[in-house]
Design a protein around this motif. Sequence first.
Motif: not given
Length: 405
Positions: A242-249
Amino acid sequence: MANKIQYQYDPQHLNISEPAKYGEGDLKHQEMIINIGPQHPSTHGVLRLEVVTDGEIIVDVVPHLGYLHRCFEKHAEALMYNQIIPYVDRMDYMTAMNNEHIYCMGVEKMLGITDQIPKRTEYIRVLVSELNRIASHFVALGTYGLDIGATTPFLWMMRDREHILRLLEWVCGARMLYNYIWVGGLYYDLPVGFEKQCKAFIDYLKPKLVETDKLLIENKIYVERTANVGVLPRDLAINYGITGPMLRASGLKYDLRRVDAYSVYPELEFDIPVGNGEMGTTGDCWDRSWVRAQECKESVKIIEQCLERLQGDYKRDKEFDPQAIVPKRIRPKAQSLYFRGESPKGELGFYFEADGRADKPLRCKARSASFVNLSILPALSKGTMLADLIAIMGSIDVVLGEVDR
């Protein structure tokens, strides 16, 4: 007059497993298959979910793909490199500028002309890409509000997104599918007066982002509907890619604009918001929404810095030609190359194979964030309530043009 029989509910006395009393034997759990979608090709797109439920509890979710049949990768094998750009636009049609930017940087790296791109061109590319990032997040947040019953935030965000689309249409003449960023340059320089109008829009947008936080993200009903729902632990997110906002969340500070430091992002100041479980558990649906809302504010910072440089050190020059180093014929040396960048959904990458003889790639494979992020849906949904499936699905923010590519 017949005596009326009074029935009184007694949980301890009630025994639903008595065959003599009920005549049906032991009641057994029975699973039911429910089809959710495919819907009209907008927002979450033509996605069909085959949901196995036990009452209101989800036992399994099976996403069925392949309803758009874009065939991007097969088209790319039959087109010259510069002709592929309009097809790249149509993958994630909410983030066309970001798609073009990443694709063109990949081809430029194959050609070895990355260091020759003028600074004004690079700042314009980042400027329009960050405008598109905000527009994409507005769709994600606005439609997510609709998913869980909030109408007003959607109307407000579509209103403000319309200003961005008009600015981008002013730049290149297209509303959503731009074909503006070219290999080696741009279709055209910014229109006269664009920097001033864009600055006025940013000044207008800043207080609107604060209003959005109060109206949606911090709303009590919204928090109760999204906090502690669809929790994605950090280790599970990494294992699924998973990458992007989902990973940072999920608490990992990972952004390719910083990690790979491409284009002029190393010269710009901006933060990377990460989820911290402020309203529930780190990595839940609320954190994913919060990260996207905060990224809009960080994109505003980036846009302001780009405007400052475009009006300062890299201001408009009559001699500036955005097509000066656009190659007339794109024929990279024989090689295999993978290039990636940070799209609003996450890591968007392109894998190229060139034989050194043709103007067309032997292979052009796209690694799309929406496709990879969607793979986590069954793991997030098992054991949750059916109503929460809609909240989880909306928090992933997929566009099916990028999934069924």
